[in-house]
Design a protein around this motif. Sequence first.
Motif, short mmCIF file in Angstrom:
data_model
loop_
_atom_site.label_atom_id
_atom_site.label_comp_id
_atom_site.label_asym_id
_atom_site.label_seq_id
_atom_site.Cartn_x
_atom_site.Cartn_y
_atom_site.Cartn_z
N PHE A 1 -15.24 -1.81 10.25
CA PHE A 1 -15.75 -1.87 8.89
C PHE A 1 -14.87 -2.73 8.00
O PHE A 1 -15.32 -3.68 7.37
CB PHE A 1 -15.86 -0.46 8.31
N GLY A 2 -13.58 -2.40 7.92
CA GLY A 2 -12.67 -3.17 7.08
C GLY A 2 -11.29 -2.56 7.04
O GLY A 2 -11.03 -1.56 7.72
N ARG A 3 -10.44 -3.15 6.26
CA ARG A 3 -9.09 -2.62 6.09
C ARG A 3 -8.74 -2.64 4.61
O ARG A 3 -9.24 -3.48 3.85
CB ARG A 3 -8.07 -3.41 6.90
N ILE A 4 -7.89 -1.71 4.21
CA ILE A 4 -7.48 -1.59 2.82
C ILE A 4 -5.96 -1.57 2.75
O ILE A 4 -5.31 -0.80 3.47
CB ILE A 4 -8.05 -0.30 2.19
N GLY A 5 -5.42 -2.40 1.89
CA GLY A 5 -3.97 -2.46 1.71
C GLY A 5 -3.51 -1.46 0.66
O GLY A 5 -4.30 -0.91 -0.11
N MET A 6 -2.21 -1.23 0.64
CA MET A 6 -1.60 -0.31 -0.31
C MET A 6 -1.19 -1.07 -1.57
O MET A 6 -0.77 -2.23 -1.52
CB MET A 6 -0.37 0.34 0.32
N GLY A 7 -1.28 -0.38 -2.71
CA GLY A 7 -0.89 -0.99 -3.96
C GLY A 7 -0.18 0.00 -4.87
O GLY A 7 -0.09 1.20 -4.57
#
Length: 234
Positions: A79-85
């Motif tokens: 599906f996708g990837r999400i980075g940390m912020g």
Amino acid sequence: MKQEIRLFGAIAVRPAVLALIPQFERATGLTVAAKWEVNPTVKKQIEAGEPFDLVIINADMVEALAASGKVEAGSQRAFGRIGMGVAAKAGSRPLDIGSTEAFKRALKDAKSIAYASDGTSGGYFSSLLDRLGIADEVKPRLVAAPGGQTASAVGRGEAELAVVPVTSILAAAPDVMLVGRFPAELQSYIDFDVGIGADSSDAEATRQLSEFLVSAAADEVLAAKGVERRHKSI
């Protein structure tokens, strides 16, 4: 009347997927009923018998559910990837977190830092503090927040900063702003896959939703919400 497609997903992908569901419903005439929890809770509830048609959680968790027979074999898709912020209250002074040293300094200077103690991101952040050698100094100032409320805690004034997936920060606007993503050398991307339930009540409708979520038609919305595509399917 067609039955609703029961979507069970991780809180981190909620802002992006919710933005896509109306488009899917208009195009197909199908209806999606979504439920959201932190990644480990989604997996645990499915293992305990929670009914679902489509799941979106950490890639390794979808794989485990497929191995146990809860997810249809061969239905797992990237599906996708999400980075940390890092999040701060809107209008806060600019903060440099562009390097490891700047990032460490910002955390050490913060009076309080919210994090999702029960989620994947919280586990990574806690281990990162140990890795950076600042755990003893920073952990006493951590504020545990329930999944989905981490960024909002900053907007409510319950913490000065928050560390959380970028999607959650963008979704908390306008009260909260994205200070920046973690420095590249510290960044940890959370990978998400979709999987169709082995006992789906309408496998064909669910397959349509799965195909839509991984299609190019969803790319622009996902990018705007902080989800980066992973094009390699498992």
